[in-house]
Design an enzyme around this catalytic site. Structure first.
Site, PDB file in Angstrom:
ATOM      1  N   ASP A  34       0.835  -1.205   0.000  1.00 37.61           N
ATOM      2  CA  ASP A  34       0.000   0.000   0.000  1.00 37.61           C
ATOM      3  C   ASP A  34       0.873   1.259   0.000  1.00 37.61           C
ATOM      4  O   ASP A  34       1.943   1.270   0.601  1.00 37.61           O
ATOM      5  CB  ASP A  34      -0.894  -0.025   1.251  1.00 37.61           C
ATOM      6  CG  ASP A  34      -2.012   0.990   1.162  1.00 37.61           C
ATOM      7  OD1 ASP A  34      -2.326   1.441   0.040  1.00 37.61           O
ATOM      8  OD2 ASP A  34      -2.569   1.348   2.217  1.00 37.61           O
ATOM      9  N   HIS A  51       3.016   3.027  -8.815  1.00 46.96           N
ATOM     10  CA  HIS A  51       2.938   1.573  -9.025  1.00 46.96           C
ATOM     11  C   HIS A  51       4.210   1.082  -9.712  1.00 46.96           C
ATOM     12  O   HIS A  51       4.782   0.063  -9.335  1.00 46.96           O
ATOM     13  CB  HIS A  51       1.717   1.212  -9.881  1.00 46.96           C
ATOM     14  CG  HIS A  51       0.410   1.598  -9.247  1.00 46.96           C
ATOM     15  ND1 HIS A  51       0.125   1.347  -7.922  1.00 46.96           N
ATOM     16  CD2 HIS A  51      -0.694   2.214  -9.755  1.00 46.96           C
ATOM     17  CE1 HIS A  51      -1.087   1.791  -7.648  1.00 46.96           C
ATOM     18  NE2 HIS A  51      -1.604   2.324  -8.729  1.00 46.96           N
ATOM     19  N   LEU A 146      10.525 -21.120  -3.312  1.00 47.78           N
ATOM     20  CA  LEU A 146       9.607 -20.107  -2.764  1.00 47.78           C
ATOM     21  C   LEU A 146       8.355 -20.107  -3.620  1.00 47.78           C
ATOM     22  O   LEU A 146       8.447 -20.085  -4.845  1.00 47.78           O
ATOM     23  CB  LEU A 146      10.265 -18.718  -2.817  1.00 47.78           C
ATOM     24  CG  LEU A 146       9.352 -17.524  -2.522  1.00 47.78           C
ATOM     25  CD1 LEU A 146       9.009 -17.467  -1.020  1.00 47.78           C
ATOM     26  CD2 LEU A 146      10.000 -16.207  -2.939  1.00 47.78           C
TER      27      LEU A 146
HETATM   28  C1  FPP Z   1      -5.185  -2.654  -0.406  1.00 42.59           C
HETATM   29  O1  FPP Z   1      -5.449  -1.334  -0.324  1.00 42.59           O
HETATM   30  C2  FPP Z   1      -3.997  -2.776  -1.208  1.00 42.59           C
HETATM   31  C3  FPP Z   1      -3.980  -3.465  -2.348  1.00 42.59           C
HETATM   32  C4  FPP Z   1      -5.140  -4.197  -2.867  1.00 42.59           C
HETATM   33  C5  FPP Z   1      -2.733  -3.492  -3.100  1.00 42.59           C
HETATM   34  C6  FPP Z   1      -2.878  -2.691  -4.308  1.00 42.59           C
HETATM   35  C7  FPP Z   1      -1.567  -2.641  -4.976  1.00 42.59           C
HETATM   36  C8  FPP Z   1      -1.424  -2.173  -6.179  1.00 42.59           C
HETATM   37  C9  FPP Z   1      -2.587  -1.650  -6.938  1.00 42.59           C
HETATM   38  C10 FPP Z   1      -0.080  -2.068  -6.810  1.00 42.59           C
HETATM   39  C11 FPP Z   1       0.497  -3.360  -7.126  1.00 42.59           C
HETATM   40  C12 FPP Z   1       1.924  -3.143  -7.225  1.00 42.59           C
HETATM   41  C13 FPP Z   1       2.803  -4.036  -7.723  1.00 42.59           C
HETATM   42  C14 FPP Z   1       4.222  -3.696  -7.609  1.00 42.59           C
HETATM   43  C15 FPP Z   1       2.390  -5.307  -8.351  1.00 42.59           C
HETATM   44  P1  FPP Z   1      -6.692  -0.664  -1.043  1.00 42.59           P
HETATM   45  O2  FPP Z   1      -6.234   0.684  -1.450  1.00 42.59           O
HETATM   46  O3  FPP Z   1      -7.231  -1.551  -2.105  1.00 42.59           O
HETATM   47  O4  FPP Z   1      -7.707  -0.658   0.152  1.00 42.59           O
HETATM   48  P2  FPP Z   1      -8.138   0.553   1.098  1.00 42.59           P
HETATM   49  O5  FPP Z   1      -9.066   1.381   0.269  1.00 42.59           O
HETATM   50  O6  FPP Z   1      -8.780  -0.109   2.274  1.00 42.59           O
HETATM   51  O7  FPP Z   1      -6.876   1.299   1.484  1.00 42.59           O
END
Ligand code: FPP
Length: 258
Positions: A34, A51, A146
């Site tokens: 996040d 990202h 892994l």
């Molecule tokens: C949850 O927070 C976090 C996620 C679902 C991760 C999202 C990550 C990405 C979009 C980037 C991926 C990066 C790489 C390097 C592959 P949320 O923001 O969905 O939830 P919230 O609104 O509760 O904070």
């Protein structure tokens, strides 16, 4: 770029492990990546640049996991709720994840990483990306050093809904519904529950990540934004995990494993 788990000279890079007790490692670590958008915002950049910068953080964390000898690492890459983000960002994330697979799969394969995905595959995921996912899974399926799982188009509640649908499709009677019946119908029934979950960016939320599997996970919240995360943060979180006492609802239990 150094190969996974090695430094620029190709040697195992174990700097930062220090005095960690390698006999008491978490088996499975989950990561909520996040803070990419905020990282970009602080620099006056579009969210998508955050990202893109998160890729280096992700692969440094993977290297850290390899150096430590972790067996399972699961990262939250796109949630079922993330479709609500602006269409341009969603489009970027689809292409970005596809790009990561294409750019990195051979390197991961050479290092013995098994790449897998959990999430709803038959709902909204572009066909091209789905093909890349299947190719990466197939290429790396026999690796065991892994297991790197991308939670993609993943929601913990949706996973439970899908397990309940499977129960009904299988004709399981109410009397036979128990934890095992549900666990065995999750997306990856062989995946052990995470021992440790790390969330970056100083937010104290689970955000629908592996809800069923997190029942007894230790949660560590790290203050850095995801693009600034490095293997040393992973090591620090593992040290914090090693200081915790796990009881699983009992009075006194061994701190590691079940
Ligand atoms: C949850 O927070 C976090 C996620 C679902 C991760 C999202 C990550 C990405 C979009 C980037 C991926 C990066 C790489 C390097 C592959 P949320 O923001 O969905 O939830 P919230 O609104 O509760 O904070």
């Amino acid at each position: 770029m150094a190969a996974l788990g090695t430094d620029a000279k190709g040697e195992i890079d174990d700097s930062g492990i220090g005095d960690m007790d390698l006999s008491r490692l978490p088996v499975h670590v989950g990561c909520v990546m996040d803070g990419n958008g905020r990282w970009a915002g602080q620099r006056g950049l579009p969210r998508t640049e955050g990202h893109a910068a998160g890729e280096e953080a992700l692969f440094d964390a993977i290297e850290g996991a390899l150096v430590l000898g972790l067996r399972w690492l699961t990262v939250y890459a796109f949630s079922t709720e993330n479709w609500r983000r602006p269409p341009d960002e969603v489009r970027f994330l689809m292409r970005f994840n596809e790009g990561i697979l294409v750019r990195r799969r051979d390197e991961m394969h050479q290092k013995g990483v098994r790449v897998r995905f959990v999430g709803r595959r038959d709902w909204r995921v572009p066909k091209r990306l789905l093909r890349r996912i299947e190719e990466a899974e197939e290429l790396t399926q026999d690796n065991r050093r892994l297991t790197l799982t991308f939670a993609f188009n993943y929601g913990g509640r949706v996973e439970i809904v899908d397990a309940v649908r499977a129960l009904i499709d299988d004709g399981v009677s109410a009397a036979r519904v128990n934890e095992q019946a549900i666990s065995s119908r999750l997306y990856r029934p062989d995946m052990p529950d995470p021992d440790l979950v790390i969330r970056t960016s100083g937010e104290f939320r689970i955000s629908n990540f592996l809800l069923w599997q997190l029942a007894y996970s230790e949660l560590v919240f790290v203050d850095v934004l995801w693009p600034d995360f490095r293997r040393q943060h992973l090591f620090e979180a593992v040290r914090e995990f090693q200081r915790r006492e796990r009881r699983y609802g009992g009075v006194e239990r061994p701190r590691f494993g079940r």
